[in-house]
Scaffold this motif. Structure first.
Motif, PDB file in Angstrom:
ATOM      1  N   GLU A  30       0.938  -1.400   0.160  1.00 15.71           N
ATOM      2  CA  GLU A  30      -0.370   0.052   0.243  1.00 15.71           C
ATOM      3  C   GLU A  30       1.100   1.074  -0.248  1.00 15.71           C
ATOM      4  N   ASP A  31      -0.069   2.808  -0.497  1.00 17.81           N
ATOM      5  CA  ASP A  31       0.983   3.317  -0.564  1.00 17.81           C
ATOM      6  C   ASP A  31       1.521   4.092   1.053  1.00 17.81           C
ATOM      7  N   TYR A  32       0.375   3.698   1.804  1.00 15.87           N
ATOM      8  CA  TYR A  32       0.897   4.171   3.149  1.00 15.87           C
ATOM      9  C   TYR A  32       2.026   3.467   4.310  1.00 15.87           C
ATOM     10  N   ILE A  33       2.471   2.329   3.247  1.00 12.90           N
ATOM     11  CA  ILE A  33       4.002   1.946   3.671  1.00 12.90           C
ATOM     12  C   ILE A  33       4.964   2.303   2.946  1.00 12.90           C
ATOM     13  N   ARG A  34       4.551   2.742   2.006  1.00 12.75           N
ATOM     14  CA  ARG A  34       6.061   4.434   1.261  1.00 12.75           C
ATOM     15  C   ARG A  34       5.948   4.907   2.139  1.00 12.75           C
ATOM     16  N   THR A  35       4.728   5.857   2.585  1.00 12.08           N
ATOM     17  CA  THR A  35       4.824   6.818   3.547  1.00 12.08           C
ATOM     18  C   THR A  35       5.525   6.918   4.597  1.00 12.08           C
ATOM     19  N   ALA A  50       9.249   6.749   3.995  1.00 16.60           N
ATOM     20  CA  ALA A  50       9.267   8.240   3.307  1.00 16.60           C
ATOM     21  C   ALA A  50      10.067   8.601   4.952  1.00 16.60           C
ATOM     22  N   MET A 107       9.149  13.264   1.012  1.00 16.71           N
ATOM     23  CA  MET A 107       8.404  13.423  -0.415  1.00 16.71           C
ATOM     24  C   MET A 107       7.047  13.521   0.127  1.00 16.71           C
ATOM     25  N   PHE A 126       3.377  12.597  -1.585  1.00 11.57           N
ATOM     26  CA  PHE A 126       2.729  11.519  -2.808  1.00 11.57           C
ATOM     27  C   PHE A 126       1.498  12.229  -3.394  1.00 11.57           C
ATOM     28  N   ASP A 141      -1.605  10.502  -4.582  1.00  9.56           N
ATOM     29  CA  ASP A 141      -3.285  10.212  -3.241  1.00  9.56           C
ATOM     30  C   ASP A 141      -2.721  10.177  -2.316  1.00  9.56           C
ATOM     31  N   ALA A 191      -4.447   7.358  -0.085  1.00 10.63           N
ATOM     32  CA  ALA A 191      -3.686   6.467  -0.087  1.00 10.63           C
ATOM     33  C   ALA A 191      -2.758   6.001   0.827  1.00 10.63           C
ATOM     34  N   ALA A 192      -1.915   7.702   0.880  1.00 13.43           N
ATOM     35  CA  ALA A 192      -0.272   7.986   1.150  1.00 13.43           C
ATOM     36  C   ALA A 192      -0.703   7.941   3.016  1.00 13.43           C
ATOM     37  N   LEU A 193      -2.074   8.249   3.670  1.00 13.47           N
ATOM     38  CA  LEU A 193      -1.979   8.335   4.874  1.00 13.47           C
ATOM     39  C   LEU A 193      -2.601   6.776   4.726  1.00 13.47           C
ATOM     40  N   MET A 238      -0.930  16.098   4.276  1.00 16.04           N
ATOM     41  CA  MET A 238       0.368  14.792   3.794  1.00 16.04           C
ATOM     42  C   MET A 238       1.648  16.064   3.853  1.00 16.04           C
TER      43      MET A 238
END
Lengths: 336, 367, 443
Positions: free
Chosen positions: A232-237, A240, B111, B113, B115, B118-120, B182
């Motif tokens: 999932e994207d939040y893992i990348r976040t 980061a 960084m 992102f 979306d 999805a990124a939170l 974000m």
């Protein structure tokens, strides 16, 4: 939330009513007279038409079905006295009838068997969660490696064995072939009567069988959910942000992966609590599962009815609990 | 937290360091796959100074996100091979240990992102996620300090009633507010480099404008180096000082925003310009697509990667385009302007052929 | 694993201009079966002039075209249920609240606005994926809003939809032939043995290789899938196509291919488009007429030159000023823009009077009291604002008072009766209300 639970409980009662009606009707309009089994039993298989008629009359099978269902429901709430042939059997509320075989009120035997079934279920589930989830997480973190592939395929192999065979083999090898001394005497021994050690050793093999089998399944569920969560994207976040990988995997990944696992577990565990027929039969544990098996074999209709209703109650409650837990785990879910 | 002493040293280095804050040289990122290695980025060189904005343009698969993820060290070491040099505030990060890298990530570089929903993380409160970002790089700070900092940052990015909204979950925020949150999370440790990967793509235009305003204000305030990755040339035109156009993992044109958008010298850039309509363009302007699709990175075309889709390759002698990869050489409009193309007179072709079709009104002006 | 033998031959231009994109797209399809396909089949023999010739300029307005679809006072309210044991309806999401417009025959109307403004709901109402709460949608003498599902069935052929996401709107388990041919079988228009022929024709039209009818959607790229979606929509020769964000999921260079294809289709088959998109530049290119929506209402509608050149509604002005402009690169820095604060209010409980007033810099008392009518103020221009005016020239006093019979604060004036009768008609009148003279004028 409260309103939701109330609503679900109301619909649960509705389901129970329908289930009990359904079973009642099945018996009533079944291929043979509902009094046949008890007549056979009481007369040592020399049940004549006259004798059958006596049983049918005393059991109320000559009355209209709704009247008898009404009596059954009334019995659940205020109790009743059942007449079988010439004998009367008092049955206190909540009365689920009297066993055709033992002539004991069904409810009492049901209550006495609950601890055995729950002991098996809770111990087995504890074991498979204890091992299944961490192994699943570890496999997900190493996905694609040789270790992961070996683990997944061997677990897939185990879980594709039919459970009754697996449990039987466990029993066979551990008690007969190797005669593991401490645990060979399987069965349910109440702590209050036999002490904790006997209780533990009697159930241990059943737990091992359930635990290993469930572990293979939960490893795969957890691994799948984890692989998905980790992409999932939040893992990348999280990465980061500079978080250490332990925090990323457990606080961010596992937290999300647990939601589907908990959902499956809720249903699974409900089924376990309703009685594990194979486990109880093979390891000779006097639980509800074995009891229901015996009841079916002996055509002990009140017991069949009671065990069916019991499973329905357990499943309704576990489903409700799953949904409540779900809403706690995932703040996006609002119960309404 | 082991990152503290290192964090301080890198902060010190950051201040002493001279020259561009981020220097990327000859970056190559390869992913081994079952079908063979995929080179997602190769030979990429660029730099960003503090207070400046670099825009990276390209389509999906052009390597624009991959290269930025490499700067942040977000690629899995097992699945990506990275070579070349990436210097962040003077520190070489290619080959840097994971624990050192972690100290830089979210701290001196951050960084944001595309979306934000999805990124939170959907299960944690906005405030909690901001606090976590602060605490991991400030191990001596208390939970209360972190919370105060989180509220302060939410306030800074323009979230109304931040002391109340800090306890909301991401799904309770609107799209624009989530992107603000974000950004607040990205800037909570005052990074010197901010990479914004398609920060406004999913947003409505008025919200996009608010977010772009915010990014510019914050850049002015924090004097950070900013990389903005987008496919929207309008955003590039308004935000970027320098522009890097990527195609099939390579830089194909590099220069100031003005050079790239007003006198481009590479047919792919022309194609991008001609395939987007403009709200102020003449209605006589044609919408000319780039034919075909981006190439497979698994087996990129020989020579110039763009040649199979290039409608100007017939103007190059022989089969140079399909046999030889053009060097990234200075263009005619200035030394800082680089292009990767075999065309001998790109300016002439652009002015006489392309511009009359895509912006007839500009031709009038230049005559 | 064979190279498509037709690939080279197909580069020859066809009567439809989409062939540049076509060859390119096929290239990728070939790539899936052949490792080097992507550069062996090039477009190298196409020069810029040819490709440019196939690109289209913006679609032009035909002011005389009759309306094919006429929407009058269309409403869609979605009920909001309370939580609790008994679920009561406690309110409505006023997703679309009384909109009127016309789609000209063979023309396109653009519907723009931000998320939640009701533009997608409008598209779904016209294709009757929802049944409207109120209003009418006249199409060929029948009111689509009143028909039941059975009566709708023959008309569904005529009104088709192109969806945004080419990845989820195609069933991955069906071949392209099955997807495109399904409507033919459902409506039993062509004999079974001719379905394939028709499917191949359609694939050709949208620039796909007709030989690929037995492939599955996952074997195609995003742009190609959107072409499949377009072919499916074209299968039944529709008269109206509702395109809901048809290109926003695609890469920039592919967007232009699809927009050009849609323009080809429009001229070739004389289809009318309701083109829904949030990308103002694409809409400007494709649609000679545009309606701007805000919170379930049309706030301004008019031809391209008026909406983009001389918008009169503060929301349209803000929206346009927010679009980043490539030309800004020549000047540097950001464009001057009108800043809108905050978010769009909830459609469950929209502001009284003018819905935009909470974010409008010109809002006065009247805006909260009286809802501004969608007033025709030019030959092909309507606006719903009490202070309608060109950017920087908004009047100091409301322009609508005389028509509505209210004073400048919006309170009713005794004796003054509302005079205007042309407030909600779908099309345009011969005469209109001139903002400068505050009189009704005509051509």
């Amino acid at each position: 939330m409260f309103a939701y639970v109330v609503k679900r409980l109301i619909s649960g009662v509705l389901v129970l009513t329908l289930v009990s009606m359904g079973i009642f009707l099945l018996f009533w309009f079944g291929p043979s007279s509902p009094a046949q089994p008890i007549c056979d039993r009481e007369t040592s298989n020399r049940c004549t038409q006259e004798k059958l008629a006596v049983y049918e009359k005393t059991l109320g099978y000559n009355n209209p079905v709704y009247e008898e269902y009404g009596k059954f429901v009334k019995g659940v709430f205020v109790g009743r006295t059942l007449t079988i042939a010439s004998n009367e059997y008092p049955c206190a509320a909540p009365c689920l009838g009297v066993s055709f075989r033992t002539k004991q009120p069904v409810k009492e035997e049901l209550v006495s068997r609950i601890p055995a079934t729950f002991s098996v279920a809770i111990g087995g589930a504890f074991l498979y969660l204890l091992f299944g989830i961490p192994i699943g997480v570890a496999a997900a973190r190493r996905r694609g490696t040789v270790a992961d592939k070996a683990l997944v395929s061997s677990f897939l192999f185990i879980s594709s064995i039919p459970y009754y065979l697996f449990a039987l083999l466990t029993w066979l090898y551990l008690t007969i072939t190797f005669e593991v001394p401490l645990f060979s005497d399987t069965g349910y021994f109440a702590i209050t009567e036999y002490g904790p050690f006997k209780w533990f050793s009697g159930l241990f093999l059943a737990w091992v069988a359930l635990g290993i089998f469930g572990c293979t399944q939960y490893t795969r569920f957890t691994r799948g959910a984890m692989v998905e969560a980790l992409s999932e994207d939040y893992i990348r976040t999280a990465k980061a942000k500079g978080l250490p990988s332990r925090t990323i995997v457990y606080r961010h990944g596992l937290r999300a992966a647990l939601v589907p696992v908990v959902t499956i577990f809720g249903i699974d565990f409900g089924t376990l609590l309703a009685g594990t027929i194979f486990t109880e039969r093979i390891f000779e544990i006097q639980g509800i599962g074995w009891w229901s098996l015996e009841a079916v074999q002996g055509r002990d209709l009140p017991v069949v009815m009671a065990t069916a209703l019991f499973s329905a109650v357990v499943l309704i409650i576990s489903n409700l609990l799953v949904d409540v837990i779900y809403s706690v785990l995932d703040p996006r879910v609002r119960l309404s | 937290m082991t990152s503290v002493p290192m964090t301080q040293s890198s902060a010190a280095e950051r201040d002493q360091h001279e020259g561009p804050f981020l220097q990327v040289e000859n970056l190559k990122v390869t992913f081994p796959t079952q079908d063979g290695p995929v080179t997602a980025v190769s030979g990429l060189t660029y730099s960003v100074e503090k207070g400046k904005t670099l825009g990276i343009v390209g389509e999906s698969g052009s390597g624009k996100s991959v290269s930025s993820m490499a700067v942040m060290g977000l690629h899995d070491a097992k699945s990506a091979q990275i070579s070349g040099s990436i210097r962040v505030g003077g520190t070489e990060v290619v080959g840097l240990s994971e624990s050192h890298m972690r100290g830089l990530r979210g701290n001196s570089m951050a960084m944001i992102f595309q979306d934000a929903l999805a990124a939170l993380h959907p299960f944690y409160k906005i405030g909690g996620q901001l606090e976590e970002a602060y605490l991991v790089h400030h191990s001596s700070a208390s939970k209360r300090d972190a919370r105060r900092k989180a509220i302060e940052m939410l306030d800074r990015v323009g979230i109304p009633q931040p002391d109340r909204r800090v306890d909301d979950f991401p799904h309770q925020f609107s799209g624009g507010m989530r992107q603000r949150a974000m950004i607040a999370m990205g800037l909570i440790n005052d990074p010197s480099l901010l990479i914004a990967d398609e920060p406004t793509t999913a947003l409505d235009v008025t919200v996009q404008a608010q977010i772009l305003d915010l990014l510019q204000d914050l850049q002015r305030e924090f004097n950070s180096a900013v990389i903005i990755i987008t496919h929207d040339l309008g955003v590039i035109a308004e935000m970027a000082d320098d522009v890097l156009v990527m195609y099939a993992g390579r830089c194909v044109e590099y220069g100031t925003a003005k050079q790239i958008l007003t006198s481009p010298e590479m047919p792919y850039t022309w194609g991008l310009l001609s395939s987007i309509p403009d709200v102020t363009a003449s209605t006589d302007a044609r919408l000319i697509p780039i034919p075909g699709n981006p190439p497979s990175l698994l087996r990129p075309p020989p020579g110039c990667s763009f040649h199979p889709r290039c409608v100007h390759s017939s103007k190059v002698a022989g089969d140079l385009c399909s046999t030889e990869l053009p060097e990234l050489l200075p263009a005619s409009s200035g030394t800082a302007h680089l292009k990767r193309c075999h065309l001998t007179d790109p300016v002439g072709v652009y002015r006489s052929e392309v511009l009359p079709e895509i912006a007839p009104e500009l031709v009038e002006e230049t005559r | 694993m064979t190279q498509d033998p037709n690939a080279q031959a197909q580069i020859e231009p066809t009567e439809l201009g989409a062939n540049a994109a076509e060859t390119g797209d096929r290239q990728l399809t070939d790539e899936t079966s052949d490792a080097y396909g992507s550069h062996e089949v090039g477009v190298g023999n196409l020069d810029f002039a040819t490709v440019a010739e196939m690109g289209h300029t913006a679609t032009q307005l035909d002011p005389l075209a009759p309306a094919v679809l006429s929407v009058d006072n269309l409403k869609m309210y979605f009920p909001v249920k309370s939580s609790g044991v008994v679920r009561r309806t406690i309110g409505h999401v006023q997703a679309v609240d009384g909109i009127s417009f016309e789609v000209p025959k063979g023309g396109s109307l653009g519907l723009v606005g931000e998320s939640g403004c009701g533009k997608s709901t409008t598209g779904r109402l016209i294709t009757r994926l929802y049944k409207p709460t109120g209003g009418s949608m006249m199409f060929e003498g029948q009111d689509l809003a009143q028909l039941n599902n059975k009566q709708m069935k023959p008309l569904r052929r005529d009104v088709q939809m192109i969806f945004q996401d080419p990845y989820t709107s195609l069933n991955p388990r069906h071949t392209v032939g099955a997807i495109v041919g399904a409507p033919l079988e459902v409506h039993k228009i062509v004999p079974k043995n001719q379905v394939l022929k028709r499917v191949q024709e359609l694939l050709e039209v949208v620039g796909l290789n007709p030989e690929h009818y037995n492939r599955y959607p996952n074997e195609f790229s995003g742009g190609q899938r959107q072409r499949i979606g377009i072919a499916r929509a074209l299968t039944l020769n529709p008269k109206v196509l509702v395109a809901d964000e048809p290109v926003s999921a695609l890469d920039v260079s592919i967007q232009a291919q699809v927009v050009n294809l849609l323009q080809d289709i429009q001229t070739e088959f004389d289809v009318s488009f309701l083109f829904i998109a949030h990308d103002l530049a694409i809409v400007r290119h494709f649609c000679p007429e545009i309606a701007v929506m805000y919170l379930g209402k049309i706030v301004e509608i008019g031809d391209r030159e008026t909406i983009y050149g001389r918008p009169h509604h503060p929301y349209t002005q803000a929206l346009l000023s927010a679009v980043p402009d490539v030309k800004q690169a020549a000047i540097g820095g950001r464009r001057e823009r009108i800043r809108l604060e905050g978010d769009v209010p909830s459609p469950i409980n929209p502001p009284s009077g003018c819905r935009f007033r909470t974010r409008c810099q010109f809002a006065q008392e009247i805006c909260a009291k009286v809802e501004p009518p969608l007033l025709q103020i030019g030959q092909r221009h309507k606006v719903a604002c009490h202070f309608a005016g060109e950017l920087g020239a908004h009047p100091a006093t409301p322009v609508t008072t005389a028509l509505l019979g209210v004073d400048d604060q919006g309170s009713p004036v005794s004796g003054a009766a509302p005079t205007n009768t042309q407030l909600t008609i779908p099309g345009y009148e011969e005469t209109w209300y001139d903002l400068k003279t505050r009189q009704t004028t005509g051509v």
